[in-house]
Design an enzyme around this catalytic site. Structure first.
Site, PDB file in Angstrom:
ATOM      1  N   GLU A 122       0.834  -1.203   0.000  1.00 11.90           N
ATOM      2  CA  GLU A 122       0.000   0.000   0.000  1.00 11.90           C
ATOM      3  C   GLU A 122       0.870   1.256   0.000  1.00 11.90           C
ATOM      4  O   GLU A 122       1.850   1.356   0.745  1.00 11.90           O
ATOM      5  CB  GLU A 122      -0.873  -0.039   1.259  1.00 11.90           C
TER       6      GLU A 122
ATOM      7  N   CYS B 281      -5.704  -3.149   1.838  1.00 14.13           N
ATOM      8  CA  CYS B 281      -5.649  -3.238   3.304  1.00 14.13           C
ATOM      9  C   CYS B 281      -7.017  -3.375   3.972  1.00 14.13           C
ATOM     10  O   CYS B 281      -7.539  -4.470   4.088  1.00 14.13           O
ATOM     11  CB  CYS B 281      -4.874  -2.054   3.869  1.00 14.13           C
TER      12      CYS B 281
ATOM     13  N   LYS C 147      -8.910   2.612  -2.494  1.00 16.64           N
ATOM     14  CA  LYS C 147      -9.358   1.942  -1.284  1.00 16.64           C
ATOM     15  C   LYS C 147     -10.799   2.344  -0.965  1.00 16.64           C
ATOM     16  O   LYS C 147     -11.140   3.537  -0.978  1.00 16.64           O
ATOM     17  CB  LYS C 147      -8.426   2.343  -0.137  1.00 16.64           C
TER      18      LYS C 147
END
Length: 591
Positions: free
Chosen positions: A44, A162, A126
């Protein structure tokens, strides 16, 4: 079935070093190509480093990240790696409508990019933004609304970032609907004690839920008070562990997977399908399955006994200090060594992180320092081979008292604090003169209860054991000595520093027990009050003495102003005393 060889590159980026981080990507891609990988994935926000915090709100930084990511695609092609799909995390911005009320200005996004054929083939952002503990991503980012699915060597690979793996719904639901054979997640997941087992269980559960194998890549290294331990892993669609990288080390984890071949569809078919609020976006990078080849031997790095993970914590402390010093330009460190357990452990961590030639210990004996404390401090330096010098503080304390011009000599707390502040002043002076990073030696029990002198023993640029309860400090010291003995080396910490009763030695015959409860009991109450927010009634119901509970709560609440002014230190618990716990200084709520 189709064979897919994936490479997970767990590397150590630095926030803001876009050029250096880009070199990490190119180097990882080279190594992955040499290993015959069909796909390489990095963590990330690898292009910018992570977490970027409010740098995300600077338009110039977002623009630089976008440019660097595009340049990466070109650079990979120019060195002959253009046909190897490389997946990276970067800082981007949402395209389309302008500002929305309640969202960050500029619409920055925590994004993922697929680099292939010399260009950015696909981007996404994300979806689930964590807003708990150390994370404050609602402040810095706007969420994404797509699930990217890339076809690589005949296998459909879904990409998530994540928190998208940790939360139910959203990407997890969409992956199953997309019928992906592999779910790849890019992570910047900080170290916490016992977290590695939670990660493996999570990946296994998500694999079973989505019907897809899961590849989880995480960064390594320290960033301010956070440390990332890697622990990248791959599980198959049944949730069984296939491959696992080491902790706290740069590594390229290469694994072979036999995955279901994707259904034959034209490029872009299925684009626009919306599942649980996410639009599935598909791209084909290579439709045909790879030619069969001899599989690599998938590596599963063993983990320490989960019931005895003190060594894991110790390694986190070493990495946290090592990277804080290196990334902030400190070539050496200085600390006061008293002969006690806290300074002994910090010195040992510093030697392991930086090397003995870069650690400088200062003995600062006062009129109340015992002979054994001075001898233990000298023994510590001799055992580990770092430089040590003695600067007696009694003459300086006397000069301060004379300069103060008080009607009577300072006594009690004023005299004790003056000694501590003289020590702090001398350490900072040596830091300024010689360029060392000053290491504060206080532990979490002291920080929680305010058992330290502001601008005295609390001074420093970094506090390595700031998130370690006193009882853990002893465990870490015993572990480090036992590990040295196991390897046939001299234990680095004198036995007397571990076994003697702790004392600040600021008045005759002083002991910590004069001011604080027994540390084993104190730490248990502190961990419940600080770590889980249990109030007075809950702690008393749990069996703790009511007067003890009230005393501890009073100490913790009154010391908030001190904690606001202390140095950063490596986070190793699920709740530290800084980012994880934000309370007002002025506060009359006491239960």
């Amino acid at each position: 079935m189709a064979q897919l060889r994936i490479a997970l590159a767990q590397v150590n980026p630095t926030v803001g070093d876009l050029e250096g981080n880009s070199r990490l990507v190119v180097d990882s891609a080279r190594r992955a190509a040499a290993a015959g990988a069909h796909l390489v994935v990095l963590p990330e926000m690898i292009v910018t480093g992570y977490p970027v915090e409010d740098l995300a709100l600077r338009d110039s930084f977002v623009s630089a990240s976008v440019r660097a990511t595009r340049a990466l695609a070109t650079d990979l092609a120019e060195v002959g790696l253009g046909e190897l799909p490389v997946v990276v995390g970067f800082l981007s911005r949402r395209e389309g409508p302008g500002e929305r009320y309640g969202q960050p200005s500029g619409a920055p996004q925590n994004a993922v990019a697929v680099l292939h054929g010399g260009r950015v083939e696909l981007t996404s952002a994300k979806h689930h933004l964590p807003n708990y503990g150390v994370f404050d991503e609602y402040r810095n980012f706007v969420p994404g609304d797509t699930l990217p699915v890339i076809r690589v060597r005949g296998v459909d690979v879904a990409l998530a970032v994540c928190e998208d793996l940790w939360q139910d719904g959203g990407p997890v639901t969409a992956v199953r609907a997309a019928r992906a054979g592999l779910l790849v997640t890019l992570n910047g997941s900080p170290y916490e004690r016992h977290k590695d087992d939670v990660r493996l269980e999570l990946c296994s559960r998500r694999a079973r839920e989505t019907g897809a194998a899961v590849a989880y890549v995480n960064m390594v290294g320290g960033q301010d008070d956070l440390v990332f331990e890697g622990d990248s892993l791959v599980v198959d669609a049944e949730g069984e562990l296939v491959a696992r990288a080491p902790q706290f080390e740069d590594a390229l984890l290469v694994a072979d997977l036999d995955l279901a071949e994707a259904a034959q569809t034209r490029d872009g078919a299925g684009d626009g399908e919306v599942v649980d609020g996410l639009r599935i976006v598909r791209r084909t990078l290579s439709a045909a399955p790879a030619e069969p080849c001899a599989p690599v031997r998938n590596t599963v790095t063993p983990r320490p006994d989960p019931l005895s993970d003190v060594g894991e914590v110790y390694r986190a402390l070493v990495v946290g200090l090592r990277d804080y010093a290196a990334k902030n330009g400190f070539a050496s460190a200085v600390l006061g060594i008293s002969g006690g357990i806290d300074s002994a452990l910090v010195a040992t961590v510093a030697v392991d992180a930086l090397g003995p030639e870069r650690v400088h210990g200062i003995l600062l004996p006062s009129a109340y320092s015992s002979g054994h404390s001075v001898a233990d401090a000298e023994d510590l330096a001799q055992r580990q081979g770092f430089a040590a010098r003695t600067v007696p503080i009694a003459p300086v304390v006397e000069a301060f008292e004379q300069a103060a011009g008080a009607d009577a000599p300072l006594s009690g707390l004023a005299a004790e604090n003056l000694q501590a502040r003289v020590r702090g002043t001398l350490l900072m002076a040596l830091s300024n003169q010689e360029g060392h990073l000053v290491l504060a030696t206080g532990n979490k029990s002291e920080a929680a209860t305010g058992y330290s002198t502001l601008y005295g023993d609390s001074v420093g640029g970094f506090a390595p054991i700031k998130d370690c309860w006193k009882t853990l400090v002893w465990e870490l010291a015993l572990w480090r000595n036992a590990e040295a003995a196991r390897q046939g080396h001299t234990p680095p910490i004198p036995e007397n520093s571990i076994t003697k009763p702790p004392s600040a030695e600021l008045r005759p015959d002083q002991l910590d027990a004069d001011s604080l409860p027994d540390y084993a009991l104190l730490d248990a109450v502190l961990d419940a009050y600080v770590g889980t927010d249990r109030g007075e009634a809950e702690l008393v119901f749990a069996g703790y003495d009511p007067e003890l509970v009230r005393r501890v709560i009073r100490l913790v609440d009154r010391a908030e102003y001190k904690r606001r002014q202390t140095a950063p230190g490596t986070k190793i618990s699920s709740r530290n005393l800084s980012r994880d716990r934000r309370l007002p200084i002025t506060n009359r709520w006491t239960v």
